[in-house]
Scaffold this active site. Structure first.
Site, PDB file in Angstrom:
ATOM      1  N   CYS A  74      -5.087   7.361  -1.277  1.00 41.22           N
ATOM      2  CA  CYS A  74      -3.925   6.547  -1.648  1.00 41.22           C
ATOM      3  C   CYS A  74      -3.809   5.281  -0.792  1.00 41.22           C
ATOM      4  CB  CYS A  74      -2.644   7.362  -1.588  1.00 41.22           C
ATOM      5  SG  CYS A  74      -2.255   8.084   0.024  1.00 41.22           S
ATOM      6  N   ASP A 241       2.805   3.163  -7.328  1.00 43.97           N
ATOM      7  CA  ASP A 241       2.389   4.432  -6.744  1.00 43.97           C
ATOM      8  C   ASP A 241       0.962   4.762  -7.187  1.00 43.97           C
ATOM      9  OD1 ASP A 241       2.106   6.985  -5.786  1.00 43.97           O
ATOM     10  OD2 ASP A 241       4.005   7.727  -6.588  1.00 43.97           O
ATOM     11  N   HIS A 243      -0.548   7.584  -6.828  1.00 42.87           N
ATOM     12  CA  HIS A 243      -0.732   9.030  -6.945  1.00 42.87           C
ATOM     13  C   HIS A 243      -0.759   9.503  -8.394  1.00 42.87           C
ATOM     14  CE1 HIS A 243       0.891   8.394  -2.849  1.00 42.87           C
ATOM     15  NE2 HIS A 243       0.039   9.355  -2.541  1.00 42.87           N
TER      16      HIS A 243
END
Length: 389
Positions: A74, A241, A243
């Site tokens: 990430c 994000d 993820h």
């Protein structure tokens, strides 16, 4: 066909909430929006940012390594996003907008190709991992090599840079009039704005960074969960994000890239600003020297704003109480006749900053850091300068 999968982190924070209807201004990478009257413009702007997420089923890193970065990549993906934003600003402009299923400019295709998950893409996970292994860092524990070694991340591979659609893949050729002393500048400033939590005295200053036209965003997040912050509304930060796990992408036969998975097409994620981890990296992009001078002027104004503490300071000369150049970096050369320096607040706590000599435990690092300072400026074959502390 493989579908994108959401991680536990994505589901837990409910990132797909609709954007709020509020009279408070919305700031995204130096642009101000009205959430009541410019909702579509906000979503278009967010969607146009490059969105790099976890990927799966890409060629093994190093030939025998991982084929997915789910669970460990990430921070690398956030690093790719802030660098991708710099390239977009450099070649397409801040006001460029992405439209799905529409023909794209060659410069955009070149930029996207530079981040595909394969070993011959300049800013791919494979290239980052190769540099990290060379520094003795396991693949899963890599941070962002270009925060440590600006030149290495942009160095020209052996054999020259291959062409793609008439442009340098990932880094379009500079026009002759642009090959002067000044080069477009990417400035990355790592900071620590508190101990375990962000010091609230820095919140207003952090917000004002998103108002600067040179803003590239902020890399941060929560422990073991990195995000790319691009703006704020009220007391909430807006972020992309990484993820989400998506299948790796391969270019088509005509060299076009199926690009819809590289743009987030849902309302942007938000978190309360007090939830962010105090360790962050702030990014800025200055295309011209005038942009840099303007950035210096704005930063000085931000530093003197009431109601908050400066996250870092610009000073004309190195303060006398700094015994070493470890915490101060000259941003311009002596030949330019300007002595601007950045003093970072990464050691700042609720107490007064340390003003004595560095403790003995850090003395053995000063020499190595001084050697690294010499590598901050690379005058050959660079898309732009990348500076960090």
């Amino acid at each position: 066909m493989d579908a994108a999968t959401l991680t536990y982190d994505t589901l837990r924070f409910g990132e797909f909430e609709d954007f709020p209807e509020t009279s408070e201004p919305v700031w995204i990478l130096g642009k101000e929006f009205n959430a009541l009257t410019e909702r579509d413009d906000i979503l278009s702007d967010v969607t146009s940012r490059l969105w790099f997420t976890y990927r799966k089923n890409f060629p093994p890193i190093g030939g025998t390594g991982p084929t997915s970065d789910t669970g460990w990549g990430c921070m690398l993906r956030c690093g790719q996003m802030i660098l991708g934003e710099a390239l977009v600003c450099r070649h397409l402009g801040r006001d460029w907008r992405w439209v799905r299923d529409q023909p794209q400019r060659d410069e955009y295709i070149s930029i996207l190709n530079a981040f595909l998950d394969k070993k011959d893409s300049y800013y791919s996970l494979h290239q980052i991992a190769q540099m990290g292994v060379g520094e003795g860092k396991p693949i899963e524990r890599l941070c962002m090599p270009w925060l440590d070694y600006g030149g290495a991340a942009c160095a020209e591979p052996q054999g020259g840079m291959p062409k793609h659609n008439g442009c340098l893949e990932g880094a379009c050729a500079l026009a002759e009039e642009e090959t002067t002393l000044w080069k477009p500048l990417v400035l990355l400033i790592p900071l620590r704005l508190g101990l375990s939590d962000i010091n609230k005295a820095y919140i207003e200053t952090l917000k004002q960074c998103f108002q600067l036209p040179q803003c590239l965003g902020v890399i941060g997040g929560k422990p073991n969960s990195a995000h790319y912050f691009i703006g704020y509304v009220g007391d909430e930060l807006i972020y992309l994000d990484p993820h989400t796990t998506q299948p790796a992408v391969e270019p088509c036969e005509d060299s076009q890239v199926p690009d819809h998975t590289y743009h987030s097409q849902h309302p942007p994620c938000r978190m309360h600003i007090c939830e962010i981890d105090p360790s962050i990296a702030v990014g800025f992009f200055c295309r011209t020297e005038d942009d840099f001078d303007d950035w210096c002027m704005r930063i000085r104004k931000v530093s003197h704003t009431r109601g908050g503490l400066p996250m870092f300071e610009l000073v004309d000369h190195q303060p006398s109480h700094f015994a070493s150049s470890v915490d101060v970096l000259n941003l311009t050369t002596d030949e330019a006749g300007i002595q601007s320096e950045v003093r970072c607040g990464h050691c700042t706590t609720d107490k007064a900053p340390f003003k004595g000599n560095f403790p003995d435990v850090r003395r053995d690092r000063i020499h190595d850091f001084s050697d690294r300072l010499e590598r901050f400026f690379d005058s050959e074959d660079e898309e732009f300068e990348i500076l960090s502390l």
